[in-house]
Design an enzyme around this catalytic site. Structure first.
Site, PDB file in Angstrom:
ATOM      1  N   HIS A  13       0.514  -1.487   0.176  1.00 56.69           N
ATOM      2  CA  HIS A  13      -0.236   0.059   0.026  1.00 56.69           C
ATOM      3  C   HIS A  13       0.873   1.563   0.006  1.00 56.69           C
ATOM      4  CE1 HIS A  13      -3.876  -2.130   1.723  1.00 56.69           C
ATOM      5  NE2 HIS A  13      -3.163  -2.257   0.613  1.00 56.69           N
ATOM      6  N   TYR A  42      -8.311   5.183   8.972  1.00 60.92           N
ATOM      7  CA  TYR A  42      -8.469   5.268   9.880  1.00 60.92           C
ATOM      8  C   TYR A  42      -9.821   6.772  10.411  1.00 60.92           C
ATOM      9  CZ  TYR A  42      -4.688   3.408  10.548  1.00 60.92           C
ATOM     10  OH  TYR A  42      -3.481   2.127  10.775  1.00 60.92           O
ATOM     11  N   PRO A  67      -2.656  -0.098  19.145  1.00 68.08           N
ATOM     12  CA  PRO A  67      -1.979  -0.450  18.032  1.00 68.08           C
ATOM     13  C   PRO A  67      -2.816   0.978  16.887  1.00 68.08           C
ATOM     14  CG  PRO A  67      -4.696  -1.397  18.697  1.00 68.08           C
ATOM     15  CD  PRO A  67      -3.365  -1.270  20.002  1.00 68.08           C
ATOM     16  N   LYS A 111       2.679  -0.313  14.901  1.00 63.75           N
ATOM     17  CA  LYS A 111       3.857  -0.711  15.001  1.00 63.75           C
ATOM     18  C   LYS A 111       4.508  -2.094  15.895  1.00 63.75           C
ATOM     19  CE  LYS A 111       4.850   3.043  12.864  1.00 63.75           C
ATOM     20  NZ  LYS A 111       4.811   2.384  11.542  1.00 63.75           N
ATOM     21  N   TYR A 151       4.257   6.157   9.866  1.00 63.60           N
ATOM     22  CA  TYR A 151       3.816   5.446   9.254  1.00 63.60           C
ATOM     23  C   TYR A 151       4.559   4.180   8.965  1.00 63.60           C
ATOM     24  CZ  TYR A 151      -0.221   2.621   8.919  1.00 63.60           C
ATOM     25  OH  TYR A 151      -1.860   1.812   8.613  1.00 63.60           O
TER      26      TYR A 151
END
Ligand code: RFL
Ligand code: PHB
Length: 396
Positions: free
Chosen positions: A72, A201, A293, A297, A385
């Protein structure tokens, strides 16, 4: 029984450490209290950072990951009923994340270990650590109905947050940093084709929600819920209703429903112990630190820890150098605290806190708008990220 490194726990940390040591010609025994089937089916993380993927591929266990993993280049942040795309690769020189279940990584590592004939003991019990404050550590345990003693040079405590390794260290020798959050995640795995290509998200008045996936046939979804949530109160229909409400924006995009294969509630906490070493016992992964979460990570930190530990042990055995072992905790903690901050920030940005003051809600809104409008702020999210390169934290 004797080995060079006794590894407690066959999660991603323990198995990858065993694998990297094997490649460096260092003997290790991995011991795990659950069955092989249990660890291979335990549904957990799904997002691999670029560095994690590179390491798995370079060490020869990336073949299925490269074939089946979903690469992604972006994620979506959803707020005010609109999705905002965050480009992960543009600001990071082409780095990306790969969606591939943690249990698939575990399966690949176990297969490699068994193919190499490396000693791996499942369903051990009564594991106890001895002598690690001196030169002759050992681990005692029961396996196959008999007690055993494994003598070793080092012990790697890779037994997760609820393991025995961290507990074996005198409490006075450890500093503990922790924060718990007043919510949890209710997660489901559904047999339904993911309705979007990338993760979403969502910050919603009803609470956070996350859209993720495991494969072209399987969707992974999470909902913010109460920390003491009773799954009995959440029949599938209620979960879907809540997911539709938090993730859909009235633009015609619909979540695909399908049979719910798995359901669980995950508490949210941040927890770090310092140092990550006591004598000849080294902690790695969740045994030493937990992140909520939201930043994806946890498993990636476990991988970074054991990479550092394997390199330090290789320097010890191969070059009689102990500087890397001495620096292990300090080196790992730099990345750990970066990830603790990022995970805390993502969590605070996206969740509704019970009784949240209007002031905080405005700050969240301002931050969401900034992160999606400013290329500099979006780049900060992106580089955290996809994961900062290993070298970032390696200087002295
Ligand atoms: P693990 O995986 O917990 O493995 C520890 C192993 O040790 C065994 N064990 C023992 N063995 C022998 N003797 C004892 N006394 C023992 N006590 C325990 C356990 O059975 C187990 O097999 O720790 P490790 O290897 O450090 O790996 C850490 C990761 O599992 C964890 O950080 C991630 O799953 C966290 N996480 C995520 N991380 C990511 O990087 N990306 C994600 O997208 C992500 N999403 C998540 C997550 C964790 C979640 N849950 C369920 C906590 C999503 C969720 C919902
Ligand atoms: C997952 O797919 O399980 C997942 C993805 C992103 C997260 C956490 C979990 O932040």
């Amino acid at each position: 029984m004797r080995t060079q490194v006794a590894i407690i726990g066959a999660g991603p940390a323990g198995l990858l450490l065993g694998h990297l040591l094997l490649r460096a010609g260092i003997d290790a025994v991995v011991m795990e209290d659950r069955s092989r089937q249990h660890v291979e089916q335990r549904i957990r993380a799904g997002v691999l950072e670029q560095g994690t993927v590179d390491l798995l591929v370079a060490s020869g266990v990336g073949e299925r990951l490269l074939r089946q993993g979903l690469r992604h280049h972006g994620i979506d942040l959803l707020f005010d009923a609109r999705r905002h795309h965050i480009d992960l690769s543009g600001p990071t020189g082409g780095r990306a994340i790969t969606v591939y279940g943690q249990h698939e990584v575990v399966k690949d590592l176990i297969a490699a270990r068994l193919a190499a004939g490396a000693p791996t003991l499942f369903q051990v019990s009564g594991v106890a650590l001895h002598g690690f404050d001196g030169n002759k550590p050992s681990v005692t345990f029961a396996h196959g109905g008999r007690r055993h003693t494994l003598h070793c040079d080092f012990i790697a405590g890779c037994d997760g947050f609820h393991g025995v390794s961290r507990e074996a260290i005198p409490p006075a020798a450890l500093q503990v940093f922790e924060r718990s959050y007043p919510f949890a995640w209710l997660g489901i795995l559904a047999e339904a084709a993911p309705a979007a290509q990338e993760l979403i998200y969502a910050s919603h008045a009803r609470g956070f929600a996350l859209f993720s996936m495991r494969s072209p046939q399987i969707t992974r979804l999470y909902l913010q819920c109460r920390p003491d949530e009773d799954l009995g109160q959440w029949p599938d229909a209620r979960i879907w209703q809540e997911l539709h409400a938090r993730l859909e924006t009235g633009d015609g995009w619909r979540l695909n429903e399908g049979p719910v294969l798995q359901k669980s509630v995950t508490p949210m906490r941040s927890h770090v112990v310092e140092p990550m070493q006591y004598g000849r016992l080294f902690l790695a992964g969740d045994a030493a630190h937990i992140v909520p979460p939201t930043g994806a990570k946890g498993m990636n930190l476990a991988v970074a820890d054991v990479r550092a530990l394997a390199r330090a042990l290789a320097a010890h055995y191969g070059e009689r150098r102990d500087d890397l072992l001495a620096a292990y905790s300090v080196t790992c903690l730099r990345r750990v605290w970066r990830a603790e901050h990022f995970s805390w920030w993502m969590t605070a940005l996206l969740h509704r806190f019970p009784g949240q003051a209007p002031f905080m809600a405005r700050l969240q809104q301002a931050e969401l708008e900034y992160v999606t409008a400013s290329p500099a702020a979006a780049a900060t999210l992106a580089e955290n990220y996809v994961g900062l390169p290993f070298a970032t934290f390696e200087g002295t």
